[in-house]
Design a protein around this motif. Structure first.
Motif, PDB file in Angstrom:
ATOM      1  N   ARG A   1     -11.255  -0.899  -1.438  1.00 17.00           N
ATOM      2  CA  ARG A   1     -11.519  -1.985  -0.549  1.00 17.00           C
ATOM      3  C   ARG A   1     -10.472  -2.985  -0.661  1.00 17.00           C
ATOM      4  N   THR A   2     -10.361  -3.762  -1.629  1.00 18.56           N
ATOM      5  CA  THR A   2      -9.703  -4.879  -2.000  1.00 18.56           C
ATOM      6  C   THR A   2      -8.317  -4.550  -1.935  1.00 18.56           C
ATOM      7  N   ARG A   3      -7.748  -3.455  -2.542  1.00 17.47           N
ATOM      8  CA  ARG A   3      -6.452  -3.211  -2.734  1.00 17.47           C
ATOM      9  C   ARG A   3      -5.921  -2.493  -1.393  1.00 17.47           C
ATOM     10  N   PHE A   4      -6.702  -2.024  -0.515  1.00 20.33           N
ATOM     11  CA  PHE A   4      -6.300  -1.749   0.715  1.00 20.33           C
ATOM     12  C   PHE A   4      -6.108  -2.949   1.579  1.00 20.33           C
ATOM     13  N   GLN A   5      -6.830  -3.819   1.521  1.00 14.59           N
ATOM     14  CA  GLN A   5      -6.912  -5.019   1.985  1.00 14.59           C
ATOM     15  C   GLN A   5      -5.577  -5.804   2.055  1.00 14.59           C
ATOM     16  N   VAL A   6      -5.027  -5.971   0.718  1.00 16.46           N
ATOM     17  CA  VAL A   6      -3.719  -7.028   0.442  1.00 16.46           C
ATOM     18  C   VAL A   6      -2.586  -6.073   0.529  1.00 16.46           C
ATOM     19  N   HIS A   7      -2.718  -4.818   0.740  1.00 20.52           N
ATOM     20  CA  HIS A   7      -1.380  -4.024   0.625  1.00 20.52           C
ATOM     21  C   HIS A   7      -0.913  -4.259   2.007  1.00 20.52           C
ATOM     22  N   ASP A   8       0.145  -4.923   2.327  1.00 20.49           N
ATOM     23  CA  ASP A   8       0.892  -4.947   3.698  1.00 20.49           C
ATOM     24  C   ASP A   8       1.963  -4.171   4.006  1.00 20.49           C
ATOM     25  N   GLY A   9       2.417  -3.305   3.068  1.00 21.29           N
ATOM     26  CA  GLY A   9       3.674  -2.500   3.300  1.00 21.29           C
ATOM     27  C   GLY A   9       4.698  -2.973   2.855  1.00 21.29           C
ATOM     28  N   ARG A  10       4.778  -4.271   2.498  1.00 20.16           N
ATOM     29  CA  ARG A  10       5.982  -4.888   2.170  1.00 20.16           C
ATOM     30  C   ARG A  10       6.069  -5.071   0.706  1.00 20.16           C
ATOM     31  N   ILE A  11       6.532  -6.091   0.043  1.00 25.04           N
ATOM     32  CA  ILE A  11       6.527  -6.376  -1.611  1.00 25.04           C
ATOM     33  C   ILE A  11       5.066  -6.331  -2.063  1.00 25.04           C
ATOM     34  N   SER A  12       4.724  -5.347  -3.030  1.00 30.21           N
ATOM     35  CA  SER A  12       3.650  -5.305  -3.590  1.00 30.21           C
ATOM     36  C   SER A  12       3.605  -4.659  -4.810  1.00 30.21           C
ATOM     37  N   ASN A  13       2.930  -5.349  -5.969  1.00 32.30           N
ATOM     38  CA  ASN A  13       2.563  -4.550  -7.319  1.00 32.30           C
ATOM     39  C   ASN A  13       1.511  -3.661  -7.219  1.00 32.30           C
ATOM     40  N   LEU A  14       1.089  -3.152  -6.129  1.00 30.47           N
ATOM     41  CA  LEU A  14       0.046  -2.146  -6.075  1.00 30.47           C
ATOM     42  C   LEU A  14       0.542  -0.774  -5.706  1.00 30.47           C
ATOM     43  N   PRO A  15       0.156   0.479  -6.134  1.00 24.15           N
ATOM     44  CA  PRO A  15       0.709   1.458  -5.618  1.00 24.15           C
ATOM     45  C   PRO A  15       0.133   1.898  -4.097  1.00 24.15           C
TER      46      PRO A  15
ATOM     47  N   ILE B   1      -8.087 -11.324   5.370  1.00 21.86           N
ATOM     48  CA  ILE B   1      -7.651 -12.788   5.506  1.00 21.86           C
ATOM     49  C   ILE B   1      -8.000 -13.374   4.410  1.00 21.86           C
ATOM     50  N   ARG B   2      -9.285 -13.296   3.734  1.00 25.07           N
ATOM     51  CA  ARG B   2      -9.729 -13.813   2.599  1.00 25.07           C
ATOM     52  C   ARG B   2      -8.941 -13.104   1.409  1.00 25.07           C
ATOM     53  N   SER B   3      -9.151 -11.901   1.374  1.00 23.15           N
ATOM     54  CA  SER B   3      -8.430 -11.150   0.095  1.00 23.15           C
ATOM     55  C   SER B   3      -7.009 -11.576  -0.011  1.00 23.15           C
ATOM     56  N   ARG B   4      -6.281 -11.595   1.186  1.00 21.46           N
ATOM     57  CA  ARG B   4      -4.894 -11.922   1.202  1.00 21.46           C
ATOM     58  C   ARG B   4      -4.411 -13.441   0.496  1.00 21.46           C
ATOM     59  N   LEU B   5      -5.386 -14.114   0.668  1.00 19.99           N
ATOM     60  CA  LEU B   5      -5.272 -15.510   0.529  1.00 19.99           C
ATOM     61  C   LEU B   5      -5.626 -15.768  -1.021  1.00 19.99           C
ATOM     62  N   GLN B   6      -6.437 -14.964  -1.651  1.00 22.00           N
ATOM     63  CA  GLN B   6      -7.039 -14.910  -2.845  1.00 22.00           C
ATOM     64  C   GLN B   6      -6.048 -14.102  -4.003  1.00 22.00           C
ATOM     65  N   GLN B   7      -4.835 -13.631  -3.618  1.00 23.07           N
ATOM     66  CA  GLN B   7      -4.077 -13.000  -4.487  1.00 23.07           C
ATOM     67  C   GLN B   7      -3.463 -13.806  -5.396  1.00 23.07           C
TER      68      GLN B   7
ATOM     69  N   GLN C   1      -5.369  -6.271 -10.314  1.00 22.54           N
ATOM     70  CA  GLN C   1      -4.828  -6.092 -11.461  1.00 22.54           C
ATOM     71  C   GLN C   1      -4.459  -4.551 -11.860  1.00 22.54           C
ATOM     72  N   THR C   2      -3.107  -4.224 -12.126  1.00 26.15           N
ATOM     73  CA  THR C   2      -2.697  -2.862 -12.730  1.00 26.15           C
ATOM     74  C   THR C   2      -2.150  -2.663 -14.137  1.00 26.15           C
ATOM     75  N   PRO C   3      -1.973  -1.606 -14.625  1.00 20.10           N
ATOM     76  CA  PRO C   3      -1.647  -1.822 -16.028  1.00 20.10           C
ATOM     77  C   PRO C   3       0.005  -2.500 -16.171  1.00 20.10           C
ATOM     78  N   GLN C   4       0.562  -2.501 -15.125  1.00 18.64           N
ATOM     79  CA  GLN C   4       1.878  -3.011 -14.737  1.00 18.64           C
ATOM     80  C   GLN C   4       1.785  -4.410 -14.662  1.00 18.64           C
ATOM     81  N   GLN C   5       0.811  -5.069 -14.620  1.00 20.20           N
ATOM     82  CA  GLN C   5       0.613  -6.709 -14.266  1.00 20.20           C
ATOM     83  C   GLN C   5       1.188  -7.379 -15.365  1.00 20.20           C
ATOM     84  N   VAL C   6       2.206  -8.439 -14.763  1.00 22.87           N
ATOM     85  CA  VAL C   6       2.663  -9.241 -15.706  1.00 22.87           C
ATOM     86  C   VAL C   6       1.531 -10.404 -16.066  1.00 22.87           C
ATOM     87  N   ARG C   7       1.496 -10.537 -17.220  1.00 19.15           N
ATOM     88  CA  ARG C   7       0.525 -11.892 -18.003  1.00 19.15           C
ATOM     89  C   ARG C   7      -0.899 -11.334 -17.314  1.00 19.15           C
TER      90      ARG C   7
END
Length: 310
Positions: free
Chosen positions: A36-50, A238-244, A140-146
């Protein structure tokens, strides 16, 4: 003195029942919370999530690429936050109801609403930092920086790099979410509960409140939760996108709630505010059933034990 002790016992019984209910709830449903959280923040633009096609595809992809660790990312703060939240919520809620019940035979729907809203606001202030850390870990994903190594590392890193104010990102939509979601859910629960009791009393003057069983509690919990989800889900997005986590240069992806609303409406439309709702319903509707089954049965056991001691 004995009356005061009974009141205190009743309040702590509600808090204990609520905390155990929250712990039981989160233990089995966490992978859906990650999705759910990953879907919420995936806006179809720049994202580090698959990109995921749907909830089953997301679960399969995360399990295959990140394993059990990925499916249970943020599990510790989820358990901590849920346990604290439910414990405090039921405690504050029962205390508010008791205060409003003075000089009244029963509470009106408006006073149930006020009790739930009051409890939700207090819980939100207490737990927002925990939910922020949970969101960061789930994204976080395995490709996450720091990457953060865990809850405590995330907390320390956030404080060091972003300051204490960052722990309260998403507080405004979180407050709206807690107050409205809890108010709708608990008001619906209480009113449906009254209707169930009246149906079981079958017109007799004797209350059949004690005759409600686990199936009744499950139905009440699921129905009230579904009503609350459909009404308040955009606040979660809205909350999830702000907390990224901020970008690598330290700038946030969204500046405030209004920025999230404008950008989401502009690029994704109404659908953007309901991303991840399938996983959310699958997670929370059965979870709400379990929560209220555990809560009501634990509460009944504690009451029985107290009466035996008297």
């Amino acid at each position: 003195m004995s009356a005061l002790r009974s009141v205190v016992d009743w309040q702590w019984e509600n808090a204990t029942a609520g905390a155990l209910a929250g712990l039981a709830t989160v233990s089995f449903s966490h992978p859906l919370d990650v999705v759910r959280t990953r879907f919420q923040v995936h806006d179809g633009r720049i994202s580090n999530l698959p990109s995921y096609r749907n909830t089953p595809h997301a679960l399969f992809t995360i399990a295959r690429s990140e394993g059990l660790r990925g499916l249970y990312a943020g599990f510790y703060p989820a358990v901590l936050g849920s346990t604290i939240s439910w414990g405090l919520y039921f405690f504050f809620y029962s205390k508010a109801k008791q205060r409003y019940l003075e000089n009244r035979q029963e509470l009106s729907p408006g006073l149930h609403l006020a009790s739930a809203a009051e409890a939700g606001a207090l819980v939100c202030f207490c737990t927002n930092p925990v939910w922020l850390v949970k969101t960061r870990l789930q994204l976080q994903t395995p490709q996450q920086v720091r990457p953060y190594s865990g809850f405590h590392d995330a907390l320390i890193t956030i404080l060091k790099e972003e300051g204490w104010r960052s722990l309260y990102k998403g507080l405004v939509p979180g407050l709206f979410l807690q107050v409205t979601h809890g108010a709708i859910q608990f008001t619906a629960y209480e009113e449906l509960r009254k209707a169930f009791i009246e149906l079981k009393s079958d017109g007799s003057e004797v209350s059949s409140e004690d005759s409600l069983d686990s199936i009744d509690y499950a139905t009440l919990g699921a129905s009230s939760k579904l009503a609350a989800i459909l009404s308040t889900y955009p606040f979660q997005v809205i909350r999830s996108r702000l907390q990224q986590r901020p970008r690598t240069d330290g700038t946030p992806r969204y500046m405030d709630s209004w920025h999230v609303i404008k950008e989401t409406a502009r690029y994704e439309g109404l659908r953007g505010f309901y991303k991840g709702i399938t996983a959310n319903v699958l997670k929370n509707v059965p979870a709400a059933s379990i929560t209220f089954i555990v809560y009501e049965n634990v509460l009944n056991m504690l009451k029985l034990a107290r009466f035996k001691d008297q």
